[in-house]
Design a protein around this motif. Structure first.
Motif, PDB file in Angstrom:
ATOM      1  N   ALA A 128       0.826  -1.208   0.000  1.00  0.00           N
ATOM      2  CA  ALA A 128       0.000   0.000   0.000  1.00  0.00           C
ATOM      3  C   ALA A 128       0.859   1.256   0.000  1.00  0.00           C
ATOM      4  CB  ALA A 128      -0.924  -0.004   1.215  1.00  0.00           C
ATOM      5  N   VAL A 129       1.984   1.225   0.711  1.00  0.00           N
ATOM      6  CA  VAL A 129       2.873   2.382   0.723  1.00  0.00           C
ATOM      7  C   VAL A 129       3.415   2.640  -0.679  1.00  0.00           C
ATOM      8  CG1 VAL A 129       5.072   3.264   1.569  1.00  0.00           C
ATOM      9  CG2 VAL A 129       3.496   2.128   3.144  1.00  0.00           C
ATOM     10  N   ALA A 130       3.865   1.554  -1.340  1.00  0.00           N
ATOM     11  CA  ALA A 130       4.381   1.699  -2.707  1.00  0.00           C
ATOM     12  C   ALA A 130       3.290   2.190  -3.647  1.00  0.00           C
ATOM     13  CB  ALA A 130       4.938   0.365  -3.196  1.00  0.00           C
ATOM     14  N   ALA A 131       2.079   1.629  -3.504  1.00  0.00           N
ATOM     15  CA  ALA A 131       0.968   2.047  -4.356  1.00  0.00           C
ATOM     16  C   ALA A 131       0.583   3.494  -4.077  1.00  0.00           C
ATOM     17  CB  ALA A 131      -0.236   1.135  -4.138  1.00  0.00           C
ATOM     18  N   GLY A 132       0.658   3.901  -2.811  1.00  0.00           N
ATOM     19  CA  GLY A 132       0.334   5.283  -2.469  1.00  0.00           C
ATOM     20  C   GLY A 132       1.310   6.269  -3.084  1.00  0.00           C
ATOM     21  N   VAL A 133       2.589   5.910  -3.063  1.00  0.00           N
ATOM     22  CA  VAL A 133       3.593   6.770  -3.696  1.00  0.00           C
ATOM     23  C   VAL A 133       3.331   6.871  -5.197  1.00  0.00           C
ATOM     24  CG1 VAL A 133       6.043   6.971  -4.249  1.00  0.00           C
ATOM     25  CG2 VAL A 133       5.339   6.316  -1.940  1.00  0.00           C
ATOM     26  N   VAL A 156       1.206   9.752  -9.954  1.00  0.00           N
ATOM     27  CA  VAL A 156       0.250   9.808 -11.062  1.00  0.00           C
ATOM     28  C   VAL A 156      -0.582  11.086 -10.982  1.00  0.00           C
ATOM     29  CG1 VAL A 156      -1.894   8.775 -11.911  1.00  0.00           C
ATOM     30  CG2 VAL A 156       0.109   7.337 -11.512  1.00  0.00           C
ATOM     31  N   THR A 157      -1.043  11.415  -9.790  1.00  0.00           N
ATOM     32  CA  THR A 157      -1.855  12.619  -9.609  1.00  0.00           C
ATOM     33  C   THR A 157      -1.075  13.877  -9.979  1.00  0.00           C
ATOM     34  OG1 THR A 157      -3.079  11.535  -7.817  1.00  0.00           O
ATOM     35  CG2 THR A 157      -3.223  13.932  -7.956  1.00  0.00           C
ATOM     36  N   VAL A 158       0.170  13.947  -9.512  1.00  0.00           N
ATOM     37  CA  VAL A 158       0.999  15.110  -9.821  1.00  0.00           C
ATOM     38  C   VAL A 158       1.291  15.182 -11.316  1.00  0.00           C
ATOM     39  CG1 VAL A 158       3.278  16.144  -9.486  1.00  0.00           C
ATOM     40  CG2 VAL A 158       2.028  15.204  -7.529  1.00  0.00           C
ATOM     41  N   SER A 159       1.633  14.037 -11.914  1.00  0.00           N
ATOM     42  CA  SER A 159       1.957  14.013 -13.337  1.00  0.00           C
ATOM     43  C   SER A 159       0.753  14.393 -14.188  1.00  0.00           C
ATOM     44  CB  SER A 159       2.465  12.621 -13.719  1.00  0.00           C
ATOM     45  OG  SER A 159       2.834  12.562 -15.076  1.00  0.00           O
ATOM     46  N   GLY A 160      -0.418  13.855 -13.836  1.00  0.00           N
ATOM     47  CA  GLY A 160      -1.628  14.207 -14.575  1.00  0.00           C
ATOM     48  C   GLY A 160      -1.968  15.677 -14.436  1.00  0.00           C
ATOM     49  N   GLY A 161      -1.794  16.205 -13.216  1.00  0.00           N
ATOM     50  CA  GLY A 161      -2.043  17.624 -13.007  1.00  0.00           C
ATOM     51  C   GLY A 161      -1.103  18.498 -13.816  1.00  0.00           C
ATOM     52  N   ARG A 162       0.150  18.088 -13.899  1.00  0.00           N
ATOM     53  CA  ARG A 162       1.115  18.850 -14.699  1.00  0.00           C
ATOM     54  C   ARG A 162       0.765  18.818 -16.179  1.00  0.00           C
ATOM     55  NH1 ARG A 162       6.960  17.119 -11.997  1.00  0.00           N
ATOM     56  NH2 ARG A 162       6.796  18.456 -10.139  1.00  0.00           N
ATOM     57  N   LEU A 170      -9.290  14.698 -27.455  1.00  0.00           N
ATOM     58  CA  LEU A 170      -8.693  13.380 -27.587  1.00  0.00           C
ATOM     59  C   LEU A 170      -7.217  13.417 -27.217  1.00  0.00           C
ATOM     60  CD1 LEU A 170     -10.352  12.232 -30.948  1.00  0.00           C
ATOM     61  CD2 LEU A 170     -11.080  11.733 -28.614  1.00  0.00           C
ATOM     62  N   SER A 171      -6.528  14.463 -27.669  1.00  0.00           N
ATOM     63  CA  SER A 171      -5.114  14.610 -27.328  1.00  0.00           C
ATOM     64  C   SER A 171      -4.930  14.759 -25.823  1.00  0.00           C
ATOM     65  CB  SER A 171      -4.536  15.828 -28.054  1.00  0.00           C
ATOM     66  OG  SER A 171      -3.185  16.020 -27.715  1.00  0.00           O
ATOM     67  N   ARG A 172      -5.789  15.536 -25.205  1.00  0.00           N
ATOM     68  CA  ARG A 172      -5.697  15.733 -23.752  1.00  0.00           C
ATOM     69  C   ARG A 172      -5.931  14.413 -23.020  1.00  0.00           C
ATOM     70  NH1 ARG A 172      -9.482  20.337 -21.660  1.00  0.00           N
ATOM     71  NH2 ARG A 172      -8.077  21.459 -23.071  1.00  0.00           N
ATOM     72  N   THR A 173      -6.896  13.638 -23.490  1.00  0.00           N
ATOM     73  CA  THR A 173      -7.201  12.357 -22.857  1.00  0.00           C
ATOM     74  C   THR A 173      -5.983  11.445 -22.842  1.00  0.00           C
ATOM     75  OG1 THR A 173      -9.538  12.459 -23.482  1.00  0.00           O
ATOM     76  CG2 THR A 173      -8.629  10.286 -23.025  1.00  0.00           C
ATOM     77  N   VAL A 174      -5.334  11.317 -23.992  1.00  0.00           N
ATOM     78  CA  VAL A 174      -4.199  10.392 -24.084  1.00  0.00           C
ATOM     79  C   VAL A 174      -2.997  10.919 -23.320  1.00  0.00           C
ATOM     80  CG1 VAL A 174      -2.591   9.274 -25.672  1.00  0.00           C
ATOM     81  CG2 VAL A 174      -5.011   9.392 -26.230  1.00  0.00           C
ATOM     82  N   HIS A 175      -2.759  12.220 -23.314  1.00  0.00           N
ATOM     83  CA  HIS A 175      -1.632  12.763 -22.571  1.00  0.00           C
ATOM     84  C   HIS A 175      -1.827  12.588 -21.062  1.00  0.00           C
ATOM     85  CE1 HIS A 175      -0.229  14.458 -26.351  1.00  0.00           C
ATOM     86  NE2 HIS A 175       0.867  14.815 -25.741  1.00  0.00           N
ATOM     87  N   VAL A 176      -3.052  12.751 -20.579  1.00  0.00           N
ATOM     88  CA  VAL A 176      -3.308  12.524 -19.155  1.00  0.00           C
ATOM     89  C   VAL A 176      -3.223  11.025 -18.841  1.00  0.00           C
ATOM     90  CG1 VAL A 176      -5.044  12.684 -17.322  1.00  0.00           C
ATOM     91  CG2 VAL A 176      -4.680  14.608 -18.873  1.00  0.00           C
ATOM     92  N   ALA A 177      -3.742  10.182 -19.739  1.00  0.00           N
ATOM     93  CA  ALA A 177      -3.635   8.737 -19.540  1.00  0.00           C
ATOM     94  C   ALA A 177      -2.175   8.305 -19.500  1.00  0.00           C
ATOM     95  CB  ALA A 177      -4.373   7.999 -20.653  1.00  0.00           C
ATOM     96  N   ALA A 178      -1.351   8.901 -20.347  1.00  0.00           N
ATOM     97  CA  ALA A 178       0.078   8.577 -20.361  1.00  0.00           C
ATOM     98  C   ALA A 178       0.738   8.960 -19.049  1.00  0.00           C
ATOM     99  CB  ALA A 178       0.765   9.280 -21.521  1.00  0.00           C
ATOM    100  N   ALA A 179       0.210   9.974 -18.389  1.00  0.00           N
ATOM    101  CA  ALA A 179       0.738  10.355 -17.082  1.00  0.00           C
ATOM    102  C   ALA A 179       0.362   9.336 -16.012  1.00  0.00           C
ATOM    103  CB  ALA A 179       0.216  11.739 -16.684  1.00  0.00           C
ATOM    104  N   ALA A 180      -0.723   8.574 -16.262  1.00  0.00           N
ATOM    105  CA  ALA A 180      -1.191   7.601 -15.287  1.00  0.00           C
ATOM    106  C   ALA A 180      -0.438   6.284 -15.367  1.00  0.00           C
ATOM    107  CB  ALA A 180      -2.690   7.344 -15.476  1.00  0.00           C
TER     108      ALA A 180
END
Length: 316
Positions: free
Chosen positions: A86-91, A96-102, A180-190
């Motif tokens: 869970a610690v590893a998954a939380g990190v 993912v959240t930070v990358s998607g936000g960026r 569509l571009s935004r969707t894939v770029h955010v997905a790539a951040a995930a």
């Protein structure tokens, strides 16, 4: 309990290349929609898997275990690795959240800069001409959307080529390609495996706009020439314009491949058995990812119920 969550996390490494290969068999429009859809579903499954792993570890907190009527001894015996996992998954989930936000912030910055560039300039229909010698043209989404082209780009093209280029940018606006571009770029951040879908999506979006422009002007070689000359002009004198992933442009992507496609007959959708195989493959990618994500959440629910049942004899 963690098996399906781990499947949801690992699946994109296999599913993304499969979706990319299958989508390439479709026409540009459907290929772009397929890539974006698969990326969104795979990213959602991966994020769900991470969330399930985090929640499974949080159950080991004494106050949460007590609230859920889960004995700590039973939790430790049935899931000894839950807390470190869970610690590893939380990190990973935080990253993912930070990358998607960026990724979203970067696209917002690009759009804001582009809107500032054209603010107050006269509009001819849906087209804004910026007095700038740097050859540039892009679709600026919004309400309403605008086609932005510099005087340098217009000088590099003939009248008919200008018409083809503007038709291309209008196709980007009409198809809402920036979403569509935004969707894939955010997905790539995930998920890192989904980064491999960004280049194919960009190609499919440009090819989609190319085909729409060719139909609008009624001349495929002319459209190919406009794409090639626009790209050459932009490459020879690249200015500090606000171009980016949020701003589709006619001179973006693998231009030689696009020109070759425009000089060939219009693409046709696969038929018969090939079409069935492509659709079945894409549905399998989406279905397995969805099942893994939802299944992991259901497994967590079942796990909690098992823990609560283990305390039932004690309560009686």
């Amino acid at each position: 309990m963690n098996t399906l969550a781990l499947v949801a996390l690992g699946l994109p490494w296999l599913a993304a290349p499969a979706a990319r290969a299958l989508a390439a068999r479709l026409t540009p429009r459907w290929a772009a929609l397929a890539v974006a859809g698969c990326a969104a579903v795979l990213a959602a499954g991966a994020v769900t898997g991470l969330a399930v792993l985090v929640l499974a570890g949080l159950l080991h907190l004494p106050w949460l275990a007590a609230a859920g009527r889960l004995p700590l001894a039973w939790l430790a015996a049935t899931s000894p690795a839950a807390v470190p996992v869970a610690v590893a998954a939380g990190v990973a989930l935080a990253a993912v959240t930070v990358s998607g936000g960026r990724a979203l912030a970067a696209q917002h910055t690009q759009l804001t800069a582009a809107r500032r560039t054209v603010a107050g300039l006269p509009v001819d229909g849906d087209t804004v001409v910026v007095d700038d010698p740097a050859p540039e043209a892009f679709a600026l989404p919004g309400r309403p959307g605008r086609v932005v082209v510099t005087s340098g780009m217009l000088d590099a093209l003939g009248p008919q080529e200008q018409r083809a280029l503007i038709a291309h940018e209008r196709a980007h606006l009409a198809g809402r390609h920036h979403l569509l571009s935004r969707t894939v770029h955010v997905a790539a951040a995930a998920h890192p495996a989904l980064r491999r879908l960004r280049a194919p999506l960009d190609l499919h979006l440009e090819r989609w706009a190319d085909e729409d422009a060719a139909r609008t002007v009624g001349d495929r070689p002319l459209t190919a020439r406009a794409v090639a000359r626009g790209a050459l002009a932009a490459t020879a004198r690249r200015g500090p314009g606000p171009r980016g992933a949020a701003l589709p442009a006619a001179h973006a992507g693998p231009v030689p491949q696009r020109v070759a496609a425009l000089l060939a007959p219009p693409p046709r959708a696969p038929r018969g058995r090939v079409l069935h195989l492509v659709v079945a493959g894409l549905l399998a990618v989406v279905g397995i990812s969805t099942a893994a994500g939802l299944g992991s959440a259901y497994d967590l629910h079942e796990y909690v119920e098992q823990g609560q049942e283990s305390t039932a004899p004690l309560s009686r």
